[in-house]
Design a protein around this motif. Sequence first.
Motif: not given
Length: 302
Positions: A173-195
């Motif tokens: 799960i951490a690896d997926f979210l880390s990849a998401a951060r790398d992918t989305l950083d350039e767009y300036g959007v926030k990332i949230s996760a439902d727990l």
Amino acid sequence: MRGIYLTGPACGVSSVLPRVDRFIAAGGNAVVFDAKDIDGGVSYFSRHELASWGAGRTSPVISSLDDMVTRFDRRGLYIVARIALFLDGELGRRRSDLALQDSTGAVWSERGCVWIDPARPEVIEYNLSLAGELARAGVDEIQFDYVRFPTNGWSGDKDRSSEATALRRRAVIADFLSAARDTLDEYGVKISADLYGIMAWGSVEDLALTGQDVADIAGLVDVICPMIYPSHFGPGFEGRNRPGDDPEYFIGEGVRRFREMAAGRAEVRPWLQAFAFRVTNFDGEYIRTQVETARRAGSRGW
């Protein structure tokens, strides 16, 4: 943030706008819409080869993502696109090789949908491609739901100890979210996760089931969105005979615990219960109690 949840089909009809306007008049300022729900149907037109519109549909339910975003923008709304990740009925049916399987080789299902392997590169790339499309369309936040392993009995990677299973799933799960951060950083959007709300109580057994480590996830996303629905706690949990009738305790204690575990690395913005399941008296006051309790406990909206 004071948000309302909208399904993909709801966003595809013009009657959703008066409903949104009533919510704004009542003090709302945000919408969370389904870009992909657990059935796997993508709500908007995606160019990804794995995307489909859902069973029986020949086109997406949102005819124009750009038009929808523009209409919400004109109303001054903060726009959150929700992607249900690893429970994906359409992808699981079409690509069983990407699904989690039981001991007989059959795909692992839940509520008529199929659990996809969170560690498969194709699965990761597909979901992050959808996130990128949504970010380019102008949404303010990408929200990942079902960012976890199944909790309905799948044991395909289970180790002899809960600790070892928890570590393995936690890393995926951490690896997926880390990849998401790398992918989305350039767009300036926030990332949230439902727990899951229960993750606030930090049980190793719950971590072994879900892979959702709150501290890990807080370091990888901007917002944690715990689903602290009072009715979803078992009778007798924390000494409460009917948890659904005790929203003040579960919302307040849940937000407090999540904030403590996040340690300032991510905002905490809970989902609140807007349905009557296991609640004796569900009405506007029930909602008001949750909203006010979340605010007192230090949440950044709901």
